[in-house]
Scaffold this motif. Sequence first.
Motif, PDB file in Angstrom:
ATOM      1  N   GLY A  45       9.134  -5.916  -3.359  1.00 23.75           N
ATOM      2  CA  GLY A  45       9.255  -4.468  -3.260  1.00 23.75           C
ATOM      3  C   GLY A  45       9.392  -3.785  -4.603  1.00 23.75           C
ATOM      4  N   PRO A  46      10.364  -2.861  -4.729  1.00 26.38           N
ATOM      5  CA  PRO A  46      10.540  -2.118  -5.985  1.00 26.38           C
ATOM      6  C   PRO A  46      10.830  -3.030  -7.175  1.00 26.38           C
ATOM      7  CG  PRO A  46      11.763  -1.079  -4.198  1.00 26.38           C
ATOM      8  CD  PRO A  46      11.276  -2.396  -3.672  1.00 26.38           C
ATOM      9  N   MET A  47      11.551  -4.140  -6.948  1.00 22.84           N
ATOM     10  CA  MET A  47      11.863  -5.041  -8.050  1.00 22.84           C
ATOM     11  C   MET A  47      10.589  -5.667  -8.615  1.00 22.84           C
ATOM     12  SD  MET A  47      15.008  -4.606  -8.406  1.00 22.84           S
ATOM     13  CE  MET A  47      15.286  -5.847  -9.655  1.00 22.84           C
ATOM     14  N   ARG A  48       9.647  -5.969  -7.735  1.00 20.79           N
ATOM     15  CA  ARG A  48       8.364  -6.501  -8.197  1.00 20.79           C
ATOM     16  C   ARG A  48       7.634  -5.473  -9.054  1.00 20.79           C
ATOM     17  NH1 ARG A  48       2.990  -6.345  -6.570  1.00 20.79           N
ATOM     18  NH2 ARG A  48       1.798  -8.237  -7.115  1.00 20.79           N
ATOM     19  N   MET A  49       7.693  -4.208  -8.649  1.00 15.20           N
ATOM     20  CA  MET A  49       7.040  -3.156  -9.423  1.00 15.20           C
ATOM     21  C   MET A  49       7.677  -3.010 -10.810  1.00 15.20           C
ATOM     22  SD  MET A  49       4.548  -1.914  -7.596  1.00 15.20           S
ATOM     23  CE  MET A  49       4.273  -3.616  -7.110  1.00 15.20           C
ATOM     24  N   ILE A  50       8.992  -3.134 -10.863  1.00 13.37           N
ATOM     25  CA  ILE A  50       9.687  -3.041 -12.149  1.00 13.37           C
ATOM     26  C   ILE A  50       9.259  -4.187 -13.070  1.00 13.37           C
ATOM     27  CG2 ILE A  50      11.941  -3.208 -13.278  1.00 13.37           C
ATOM     28  CD1 ILE A  50      13.110  -1.760 -10.834  1.00 13.37           C
ATOM     29  N   ILE A  51       9.139  -5.382 -12.492  1.00 12.33           N
ATOM     30  CA  ILE A  51       8.723  -6.530 -13.301  1.00 12.33           C
ATOM     31  C   ILE A  51       7.308  -6.340 -13.831  1.00 12.33           C
ATOM     32  CG2 ILE A  51       8.142  -8.999 -13.201  1.00 12.33           C
ATOM     33  CD1 ILE A  51      10.440  -9.282 -11.168  1.00 12.33           C
ATOM     34  N   LEU A  52       6.399  -5.877 -12.970  1.00 14.28           N
ATOM     35  CA  LEU A  52       5.023  -5.636 -13.423  1.00 14.28           C
ATOM     36  C   LEU A  52       4.983  -4.561 -14.501  1.00 14.28           C
ATOM     37  CD1 LEU A  52       3.105  -5.804 -10.025  1.00 14.28           C
ATOM     38  CD2 LEU A  52       2.942  -7.430 -11.923  1.00 14.28           C
ATOM     39  N   LEU A  53       5.846  -3.564 -14.375  1.00 11.62           N
ATOM     40  CA  LEU A  53       5.910  -2.525 -15.413  1.00 11.62           C
ATOM     41  C   LEU A  53       6.347  -3.131 -16.738  1.00 11.62           C
ATOM     42  CD1 LEU A  53       5.745   0.453 -16.220  1.00 11.62           C
ATOM     43  CD2 LEU A  53       8.118   0.709 -15.455  1.00 11.62           C
ATOM     44  N   GLN A  54       7.334  -4.021 -16.698  1.00 19.81           N
ATOM     45  CA  GLN A  54       7.764  -4.693 -17.925  1.00 19.81           C
ATOM     46  C   GLN A  54       6.622  -5.514 -18.522  1.00 19.81           C
ATOM     47  OE1 GLN A  54      10.522  -3.952 -19.212  1.00 19.81           O
ATOM     48  NE2 GLN A  54      11.646  -3.079 -17.496  1.00 19.81           N
ATOM     49  N   CYS A  55       5.862  -6.170 -17.647  1.00 18.64           N
ATOM     50  CA  CYS A  55       4.731  -6.982 -18.126  1.00 18.64           C
ATOM     51  C   CYS A  55       3.644  -6.110 -18.750  1.00 18.64           C
ATOM     52  CB  CYS A  55       4.139  -7.787 -16.970  1.00 18.64           C
ATOM     53  SG  CYS A  55       5.210  -9.122 -16.385  1.00 18.64           S
ATOM     54  N   ALA A  56       3.558  -4.857 -18.327  1.00 19.20           N
ATOM     55  CA  ALA A  56       2.579  -3.941 -18.902  1.00 19.20           C
ATOM     56  C   ALA A  56       3.043  -3.362 -20.232  1.00 19.20           C
ATOM     57  CB  ALA A  56       2.279  -2.803 -17.916  1.00 19.20           C
ATOM     58  N   VAL A  57       4.351  -3.272 -20.419  1.00 22.10           N
ATOM     59  CA  VAL A  57       4.901  -2.624 -21.617  1.00 22.10           C
ATOM     60  C   VAL A  57       5.136  -3.626 -22.750  1.00 22.10           C
ATOM     61  CG1 VAL A  57       6.904  -1.393 -22.543  1.00 22.10           C
ATOM     62  CG2 VAL A  57       5.947  -0.737 -20.327  1.00 22.10           C
ATOM     63  N   ILE A  58       5.672  -4.788 -22.426  1.00 21.08           N
ATOM     64  CA  ILE A  58       6.062  -5.769 -23.455  1.00 21.08           C
ATOM     65  C   ILE A  58       4.917  -6.120 -24.404  1.00 21.08           C
ATOM     66  CG2 ILE A  58       6.797  -8.165 -23.822  1.00 21.08           C
ATOM     67  CD1 ILE A  58       8.565  -7.868 -21.332  1.00 21.08           C
ATOM     68  N   PRO A  59       3.677  -6.339 -23.923  1.00 18.45           N
ATOM     69  CA  PRO A  59       2.619  -6.771 -24.854  1.00 18.45           C
ATOM     70  C   PRO A  59       2.074  -5.673 -25.764  1.00 18.45           C
ATOM     71  CG  PRO A  59       2.129  -7.431 -22.575  1.00 18.45           C
ATOM     72  CD  PRO A  59       3.205  -6.408 -22.525  1.00 18.45           C
ATOM     73  N   LEU A  60       2.474  -4.433 -25.567  1.00 20.77           N
ATOM     74  CA  LEU A  60       1.864  -3.336 -26.333  1.00 20.77           C
ATOM     75  C   LEU A  60       2.062  -3.491 -27.838  1.00 20.77           C
ATOM     76  CD1 LEU A  60       2.746  -0.266 -24.046  1.00 20.77           C
ATOM     77  CD2 LEU A  60       0.567  -1.488 -24.240  1.00 20.77           C
ATOM     78  N   GLY A  61       3.143  -4.119 -28.242  1.00 24.39           N
ATOM     79  CA  GLY A  61       3.402  -4.269 -29.676  1.00 24.39           C
ATOM     80  C   GLY A  61       2.841  -5.540 -30.290  1.00 24.39           C
ATOM     81  N   TRP A  62       2.207  -6.391 -29.483  1.00 21.76           N
ATOM     82  CA  TRP A  62       1.740  -7.674 -30.009  1.00 21.76           C
ATOM     83  C   TRP A  62       0.691  -7.546 -31.104  1.00 21.76           C
ATOM     84  CZ3 TRP A  62       1.157 -11.078 -24.958  1.00 21.76           C
ATOM     85  CH2 TRP A  62       2.443 -11.239 -24.401  1.00 21.76           C
ATOM     86  N   PRO A  63      -0.280  -6.639 -30.983  1.00 26.10           N
ATOM     87  CA  PRO A  63      -1.270  -6.551 -32.072  1.00 26.10           C
ATOM     88  C   PRO A  63      -0.638  -6.298 -33.426  1.00 26.10           C
ATOM     89  CG  PRO A  63      -2.063  -5.389 -30.145  1.00 26.10           C
ATOM     90  CD  PRO A  63      -0.638  -5.749 -29.854  1.00 26.10           C
ATOM     91  N   ALA A  64       0.407  -5.461 -33.465  1.00 29.03           N
ATOM     92  CA  ALA A  64       1.055  -5.144 -34.739  1.00 29.03           C
ATOM     93  C   ALA A  64       1.904  -6.303 -35.243  1.00 29.03           C
ATOM     94  CB  ALA A  64       1.925  -3.892 -34.574  1.00 29.03           C
TER      95      ALA A  64
END
Length: 205
Positions: free
Chosen positions: A133-152
Amino acid sequence: MRKTEIRTFQDYRDWPLSTLLDAVDRAATDEKVEMRDILSEIGDRTITPVILVVALFLVSPMSGVPGIPTISAVIIVMLAVQGLMGRRLWLPQRIMRMRIGASTLTRVVAWLRRPAAWIDRNSSPRLQYLTRGPMRMIILLQCAVIPLGWPALELVPGVTSLAAATIGLFAFGLFARDGYFVIAGYIGMIAVPLGAVLLLQVAVT
């Protein structure tokens, strides 16, 4: 369950992590393996296992190959956003045609075998409300945000591997319906920035 009894990963939601690696290993039939070959073994009905595989590759020594962290970040962000939107797995043809040497793929899988075996022995469906449910959505959101800084951060050794390990914990928690690994992922979210700061200090001194 033996490898020969399994056709595609998508038919078996309860496969252990080691069997997921078996599916990836089976893709290494030619000298070069395309992303589409790996997906054909894993299956394209569920997004979480693919996120998990990409994260595992980045935890391995492949993280040191220039460009791999950036490409992995693009793939994980795309998949996580699709999961949030309830869409079926889709990747651009350019990514689907990306290739890796079969020998490299088998070496990476072999490197991951021992930690995968430990995880398999120590995982089971627990605290499942953290994976639904909502917890799964929160985890997917984290997975979408965490990699944003990897290129730098690609040139800073170890940082992307630590961050990928966090995503791997989240993805495995969803995959195995094991809330303990989800909790470990949240702990990693705190530990990774601290580790990144320390690694940056070492890199500039």
